[in-house]
Each structure stands twice: as structure tokens, then as C-alpha cells.
Design a protein around this motif. Structure first.
Motif, short mmCIF file in Angstrom:
data_model
loop_
_atom_site.label_atom_id
_atom_site.label_comp_id
_atom_site.label_asym_id
_atom_site.label_seq_id
_atom_site.Cartn_x
_atom_site.Cartn_y
_atom_site.Cartn_z
N GLN A 282 32.60 34.58 96.44
CA GLN A 282 31.83 35.41 97.34
C GLN A 282 30.40 35.53 96.82
O GLN A 282 30.17 36.11 95.75
CB GLN A 282 32.46 36.80 97.49
CG GLN A 282 31.80 37.68 98.54
CD GLN A 282 32.62 38.91 98.84
OE1 GLN A 282 33.48 39.31 98.05
NE2 GLN A 282 32.38 39.52 99.98
N ALA A 283 29.48 35.00 97.57
CA ALA A 283 28.07 35.11 97.24
C ALA A 283 27.54 36.43 97.79
O ALA A 283 28.11 37.01 98.72
CB ALA A 283 27.29 33.94 97.82
N VAL B 15 35.17 33.23 100.48
CA VAL B 15 35.63 31.98 101.06
C VAL B 15 36.50 31.20 100.09
O VAL B 15 36.40 31.35 98.87
CB VAL B 15 34.45 31.09 101.52
CG1 VAL B 15 33.64 31.79 102.60
CG2 VAL B 15 33.56 30.73 100.34
N PHE B 16 37.33 30.36 100.65
CA PHE B 16 38.25 29.54 99.89
C PHE B 16 37.52 28.49 99.06
O PHE B 16 36.55 27.89 99.52
CB PHE B 16 39.22 28.85 100.86
CG PHE B 16 40.04 27.76 100.24
CD1 PHE B 16 41.11 28.06 99.41
CD2 PHE B 16 39.75 26.43 100.49
CE1 PHE B 16 41.87 27.06 98.85
CE2 PHE B 16 40.50 25.42 99.93
CZ PHE B 16 41.57 25.73 99.11
N ALA C 172 28.16 32.68 92.75
CA ALA C 172 29.02 33.62 93.45
C ALA C 172 29.89 34.34 92.43
O ALA C 172 29.95 33.95 91.26
CB ALA C 172 29.91 32.91 94.47
N VAL C 173 30.56 35.38 92.89
CA VAL C 173 31.66 35.96 92.13
C VAL C 173 32.91 35.18 92.49
O VAL C 173 33.23 35.03 93.67
CB VAL C 173 31.84 37.45 92.43
CG1 VAL C 173 33.06 38.00 91.70
CG2 VAL C 173 30.59 38.23 92.03
N TYR C 174 33.60 34.69 91.50
CA TYR C 174 34.80 33.89 91.72
C TYR C 174 36.03 34.73 91.46
O TYR C 174 36.15 35.41 90.44
CB TYR C 174 34.80 32.67 90.80
CG TYR C 174 33.87 31.59 91.28
CD1 TYR C 174 34.37 30.40 91.80
CD2 TYR C 174 32.49 31.75 91.22
CE1 TYR C 174 33.52 29.41 92.26
CE2 TYR C 174 31.64 30.77 91.69
CZ TYR C 174 32.16 29.60 92.20
OH TYR C 174 31.32 28.62 92.66
N GLN D 83 31.54 36.51 87.46
CA GLN D 83 30.27 36.04 88.01
C GLN D 83 29.93 34.66 87.48
O GLN D 83 29.95 34.41 86.28
CB GLN D 83 29.15 37.02 87.66
CG GLN D 83 27.77 36.57 88.13
CD GLN D 83 27.62 36.65 89.62
OE1 GLN D 83 27.94 37.66 90.23
NE2 GLN D 83 27.13 35.57 90.23
N VAL D 84 29.57 33.77 88.40
CA VAL D 84 29.05 32.46 88.06
C VAL D 84 27.66 32.35 88.66
O VAL D 84 27.48 32.53 89.87
CB VAL D 84 29.94 31.32 88.60
CG1 VAL D 84 29.27 29.96 88.42
CG2 VAL D 84 31.29 31.34 87.92
#
Length: 123
Positions: free
Chosen positions: A39-40, A46-47, A92-94, A118-119
Motif C-alpha cells: 500500500q503506497a 494491492v496484491f 509502499a508498506v508491504y 516500509q519499503v
């Protein structure tokens, strides 16, 4: 309840690599289909990738095909996401997620979620 904890996020330059890990507890992780979502900021979750139950099949979002690899270690109750050739749009946060039903490519299929890691990919 199944608890999921993600780790391995951080800051990396475009073209670099990161390996995310999801540790599961409170259940038998090998019985679950395990997915990664992201999720950005300001965007929907999203997948990204999924590995089916004991690890027989994997599926990826088009945006990460050829760059990301999902894997699991059933003995350690972990699922990893190896991310190569990272792009700024991967920022995004993964999230790691677990489900017992469905293909595992849609958010609503999952009952259990981690807290996210967080990435950030710089250009």
C-alpha cells in the motif's frame, strides 16, 4: 488467531534488492495460503504475490513479475519476498497475509494480516 510479523523493509536505491520476511505464529503456517500486498501513501492496498498453502504454486502481480520471488520455509513458519531490480514505484508498506480459502490474489480473501514493513526505493 494467527499472528504475522513482517520484517526486512528499509531504504534502497533503484535497481537494488531487499528481502522481506513474514514470521507466523498461533497456527500451522504451512496450511495457509500466504500472500504479500502493498500500500503506497494515498493508495489502496494491492496484491503483490502469493504462494499456495504448502508451496506448490505461486502467482505475481504483473507489476512485479520477473523481479520478485515469494517463497516459504514451512519448518520455520516463515514466508519471504525477495525483491530485485527495485523501482521507485515499489515504494509502499508491504503486508503479509494468510488465508485458508481462495486463490489469494484479492484483499478480501484474507483473514490475518501483519502490521506491515516500509519499503522505500529512491531514484
Amino acid at each position: 488467531q494467527v499472528q504475522l510479523v513482517e520484517s526486512g523493509g528499509g531504504l534502497v536505491q533503484a535497481g537494488g534488492s531487499l528481502r522481506l520476511s513474514c514470521a507466523a505464529s498461533g497456527g500451522t503456517s504451512s496450511s495457509y495460503t500466504m500472500g504479500w500486498f502493498r500500500q503506497a501513501p494515498g493508495k489502496e492496498r494491492v496484491f503483490v504475490a502469493v504462494i499456495i498453502r504448502s508451496g506448490g504454486s505461486t502467482f505475481y502481480a504483473d507489476s512485479v513479475k520477473g523481479r520478485f520471488t515469494i517463497s516459504r520455509d514451512n519448518a520455520k513458519n516463515t514466508v519471504d519476498l525477495q525483491m530485485n531490480s527495485l523501482k521507485p514505484e515499489d515504494t509502499a508498506v508491504y503486508y503479509c497475509a494468510a488465508t485458508l480459502a481462495g486463490l489469494g490474489t484479492r484483499r478480501y480473501e484474507y483473514k490475518y494480516w501483519g502490521q506491515g514493513t516500509q519499503v522505500t526505493v529512491s531514484s
